[in-house]
Enzyme design. Structure first.
Site, PDB file in Angstrom:
ATOM      1  N   SER A 151       4.379  24.050  33.504  1.00 57.62           N
ATOM      2  CA  SER A 151       3.867  22.855  32.843  1.00 57.62           C
ATOM      3  C   SER A 151       4.221  22.846  31.362  1.00 57.62           C
ATOM      4  O   SER A 151       4.252  23.884  30.706  1.00 57.62           O
ATOM      5  CB  SER A 151       2.349  22.766  33.009  1.00 57.62           C
ATOM      6  OG  SER A 151       1.732  23.924  32.506  1.00 57.62           O
ATOM      7  N   TYR A 192       7.340  25.771  39.235  1.00 52.90           N
ATOM      8  CA  TYR A 192       6.644  24.745  38.462  1.00 52.90           C
ATOM      9  C   TYR A 192       6.106  25.379  37.185  1.00 52.90           C
ATOM     10  O   TYR A 192       5.328  26.325  37.223  1.00 52.90           O
ATOM     11  CB  TYR A 192       5.494  24.172  39.295  1.00 52.90           C
ATOM     12  CG  TYR A 192       4.749  23.029  38.667  1.00 52.90           C
ATOM     13  CD1 TYR A 192       4.959  21.728  39.105  1.00 52.90           C
ATOM     14  CD2 TYR A 192       3.810  23.228  37.665  1.00 52.90           C
ATOM     15  CE1 TYR A 192       4.258  20.667  38.558  1.00 52.90           C
ATOM     16  CE2 TYR A 192       3.110  22.177  37.101  1.00 52.90           C
ATOM     17  CZ  TYR A 192       3.338  20.896  37.550  1.00 52.90           C
ATOM     18  OH  TYR A 192       2.647  19.852  37.005  1.00 52.90           O
ATOM     19  N   HIS A 230     -10.304  19.891  36.197  1.00 57.75           N
ATOM     20  CA  HIS A 230      -9.016  19.599  35.589  1.00 57.75           C
ATOM     21  C   HIS A 230      -8.739  18.120  35.322  1.00 57.75           C
ATOM     22  O   HIS A 230      -7.914  17.780  34.480  1.00 57.75           O
ATOM     23  CB  HIS A 230      -7.906  20.134  36.508  1.00 57.75           C
ATOM     24  CG  HIS A 230      -6.599  20.334  35.814  1.00 57.75           C
ATOM     25  ND1 HIS A 230      -6.149  19.511  34.811  1.00 57.75           N
ATOM     26  CD2 HIS A 230      -5.636  21.264  35.970  1.00 57.75           C
ATOM     27  CE1 HIS A 230      -4.972  19.922  34.391  1.00 57.75           C
ATOM     28  NE2 HIS A 230      -4.638  20.989  35.072  1.00 57.75           N
TER      29      HIS A 230
END
Length: 811
Positions: free
Chosen positions: A592, A590, A470
């Site tokens: 993104s 969360y 990542h």
């Protein structure tokens, strides 16, 4: 690593059907061709950089300007207002016969200066235009006159035929939000998940922070925003990824799937040859900047900086900090099969090998019966170890097998040939999808090199998968590469979706007589106590698996990620065990969002557990609320989520600003209880939408089976979930759900069922005249028997160390 299987001391040999090729004759020719290819690459890169630098102007525009100045000079006109005469005076005097040449040189210099000034003006004008974000906040069908004027100017100043990096010099820098706005938005986001007492305490810390430390820290961020390309992205890469000492496996990698219902060929070597060839073609187009830039809604360019590190990239471990090593070129791939490492050349003296020639090399590897060397089979598990441990072991490995290590780390990418089949099966779709997702996320733990930018996984039945590290880029970049790979690695997907072909198709192309044979990576690893001790890192039982849930909501629901985000809130609130927060049924979520509207932008967090979303969830569980009332609250929640998403995309989010403030406070040794509290929070629910149809290569309406089912990632918290979703056309959403069996508070199967129920409940609100009974479920209720599509789940024990910061792999 292994001893050489077909070559000794990592010395590649060229072979043909007649045996080993004699190298002494054409050595000078090979040296000449190698240098020629290198100079071609340098010149092509220089030319592309030049075109990018002058965009939106072109070299022809300079020629036109120079010709106009010469014509004016011939007509006794001076467009330079005397500047060319002064330039001629500065040039050396070569005599009277060269007087005309001095005039031409003066005109060329003046034209170049004027051309450069015009290009600079165009860059500044385009940067100012791209700094306008009002278009994003307006409904697309009700565009204001200001936005229409802006759009017309953008099209005028954007030029024609842009290449991948054409807009990089014109992208605005990410702005630093107001610290007061950021703190206010943060308090608003945590209010639904905190008790009154905890919220009052947090508010006190925030007010103290605004009075004492905020202005100083904000000043440093403002200074960096003017000096650096991006005020937060480099710190995000360094402190969130490269300084993390946790294992990359699960914590920093994500996966992407092949076609769910279609396998182009069951021949493993053929699929591998086509896939590797497609990736190398993509790399060639990338190097030549033949890939068009990404345009949001077809008009707003996005940053392309992350494309630079797709290939030839390795994350090298360090004791305190990793670093990213990127090579300009690599002419081989590293291959792993049955515990052995191979180096497979991808080019011949005539250029890139054909898919058929690559298939030949992969078939040789599959047919090679030689066993793995001692400690070679599980050596790649070291890349899944904690980074500090792997860094220490790598130092010893580098001294004993430097060439073999370089063969892997210097490869264009890593290929893993898996001996087992994978993919969806009709006999047991649930278990087969779980096994497929598990094999892509972690595999056996030792059958991929987690440090490489990505690993191409080819199963024995021809299924593909991608495991991506990542730190170097976010999912839209690898997704952009993945879409043409799936198409081009399928021989009959080339011609306008014409499917007629043989099912037992082999790779395309012809065999190369002087094809480089795959060579084993020579070198032995002498430390016999280290590798076996790390074998548990590669055991599948210790890594989270992934479940997938597929449902068919209403067309309205399938068109907006905000709708799916609200449904996820509804599903997560129905989980019978309270989240590890004092607020009870709701948790920090969360999600993104990309910030590639700005130069070198990466991601921002959307805190999708808003007060409006919670109001809708409570209404859905309230027996006294009617469907119209719930629908009205749903629309309010969706509008709020879209506002949060657009604010994050415009650089007005919460978390990246607070993160950068926290880093500055650590550099200045300033103690801030508020910032420490913010970054001690956990994210029980981490979600993200997977991008699809970036390249417009799939016809999901006429051929709905020929589309990837997305991918997934691990949970950000030991007691939480990682949920990714992808819109497959207008009437299908696929979810990938991950959790850890070591937690008694999570169950991917139950959450998948709750997601399906929530989707159907919300869909029923839109059914005019069809009142479907909503399922209101208490903590002790059993799962509903109503199902649409299928749900597959599998949770396995995982004690892999968690990251201290949330992973955001899909934007």
């Amino acid at each position: 690593m292994a001893e050489a299987h077909q070559a000794v001391n990592f010395m590649p040999s060229l072979t043909s059907d007649r045996g080993e090729v004699e190298l002494s004759g054409p050595v000078w020719q090979e040296i000449y061709l190698s240098g020629l290819r290198s100079w071609k690459r340098h010149l092509l890169r220089f030319w592309n950089d030049f075109l990018t630098g002058v965009f939106p102007a072109t070299p022809l525009s300079w020629l036109f300007l120079f010709s106009a100045i010469q014509l004016a000079w011939f007509l006794q006109l001076d467009p330079s207002l005397g500047l060319m005469e002064k330039i001629k005076e500065l040039l050396p005097d070569w005599g009277g016969q060269h007087h005309r040449l001095r005039g031409v040189l003066a005109a060329a210099l003046f034209a170049s200066c004027l051309w450069g000034a015009l290009i600079f003006t165009l860059h500044v004008a385009l940067r100012l235009l791209l700094s306008y974000h009002g278009w994003l906040l307006e409904p697309h069908e009700a565009m204001s006159s200001t936005t229409k004027t802006w759009l017309a100017l953008v099209r005028i100043f954007s030029g024609r035929h842009p290449v991948l990096f054409s807009y990089q010099r014109s992208l605005p820098r990410q702005p630093v939000p107001s610290v007061q706005d950021t703190v206010r938005k943060y308090l608003e986001s945590v209010r639904p998940v905190l008790s009154d007492e905890d919220f009052d305490w947090t508010t006190g810390l925030a007010q103290e922070f605004l009075k004492l430390q905020a202005s100083l820290l904000q000043w440093y961020l403002w200074l960096k925003s003017w000096w650096a390309s991006n005020y937060v992205s480099d710190w995000w890469e360094e402190f969130v990824y490269l300084r993390s000492r946790n294992s990359l496996m699960v914590n920093s990698n994500y996966y992407m799937m092949d076609f769910l219902y279609v396998t182009p060929t069951p021949l493993q070597a053929a699929r591998a040859g086509n896939a590797v060839h497609a990736l190398l073609l993509y790399r060639r187009r990338l190097n030549r900047q033949e890939i068009p830039p990404n345009l949001l809604m077809g008009m707003r360019p996005l940053c392309s900086a992350q494309y630079e590190k797709i290939f030839n990239t390795t994350r090298v471990p360090g004791v305190q900090k990793d670093y990213i090593r990127h090579l300009q070129d690599s002419r081989h791939v590293a291959v792993f099969h049955r515990g052995r490492f191979f180096r497979v050349g991808t080019h011949s003296p005539n250029g890139l090998l054909s898919p058929r020639a690559l298939e030949q090399q992969f078939q040789r590897i599959l047919d090679d019966p030689s066993p793995a060397c001692p400690h070679e089979e599980h050596l790649a598990a070291l890349t899944a170890a904690p980074r500090g441990m792997w860094a220490q072991v790598r130092k010893s490995l580098k001294t004993q097998a430097a060439q073999a290590l370089e063969a892997v780390e210097g490869a264009a990418f890593f290929v893993s040939l898996v001996a087992e089949p994978a993919g969806l099966t009709r006999e047991d779709p649930a278990a087969s999808l779980d096994a497929y997702a598990h094999a892509l996320l972690v595999g056996r733990g030792h059958d991929r090199w987690f440090d490489k930018s990505f690993t191409l996984i080819v199963f024995s039945n021809g299924k593909l998968g991608l495991s991506v590290e990542h730190s170097w880029a976010d999912c839209p970049i690898s997704g952009h590469m993945w879409e043409p790979l799936v198409v081009h690695s399928s021989p009959w997907l080339q011609n306008a979706f014409s499917w007629a072909t043989q099912q037992m198709a082999t790779a395309r192309g012809v065999l190369t007589p002087r094809c480089p044979s795959p060579s084993g990576c020579s070198g032995t690893f002498q430390n016999r106590s280290t590798c076996p001790s790390l074998l548990p890192c590669g055991e599948p039982r210790r890594c989270p698996a992934t479940s997938t849930a597929t449902s068919s909501p209403s067309p309205t629901l399938a068109r907006a990620s905000s709708n799916a985000a609200i449904c996820l809130q509804t599903a997560s609130s129905r989980w019978p065990c309270s989240w590890p927060t004092s607020g009870g049924q709701f948790c920090l979520t969360y999600e993104s969002a990309m910030t590639r509207l700005f130069l070198e932008g990466r991601t921002e967090t959307v805190r999708s557990c808003s007060r409006e979303a919670c109001d809708f969830v409570r209404a859905m569980e309230d027996q006294e609320k009617t469907d119209p009332q719930c629908l009205a609250l749903f629309r309010v929640a969706v509008e709020k989520h879209q506002a949060l998403l657009k604010a994050a995309m415009c650089g007005q989010g919460v978390d990246r600003h607070l993160f950068a403030l926290y880093i500055v406070s650590r550099f200045l040794h300033v103690q801030s209880p508020f910032l420490a509290q913010v970054h001690s929070e956990q994210w029980p629910l981490s979600t993200s939408q997977i991008p699809v149809q970036q390249t417009q290569l799939f016809d999901v309406h006429n051929y709905p089976d020929y589309v990837s089912s997305g991918g997934g990632f691990g949970p950000a918290d030991d007691h939480g979930y990682g949920v990714s979703y992808i819109f497959m056309g207008d009437d299908m959403i696929t979810f990938h759900i991950s959790s850890k069996k070591s937690s008694t508070k999570t169950d991917s199967h139950r959450l998948g069922q709750h997601i399906e129920d929530a989707l159907l409940d919300v869909a029923s609100l839109f059914q005019a005249g069809q009142r479907l009974k909503r399922r209101r479920r208490g903590p002790g209720d059993e799962d509903s028997g109503h199902r649409r599509g299928f749900i597959s789940t599998k949770t396995v024990d995982s004690k892999a160390p968690r990251t201290s910061t949330p992973a955001d792999p899909f934007q």
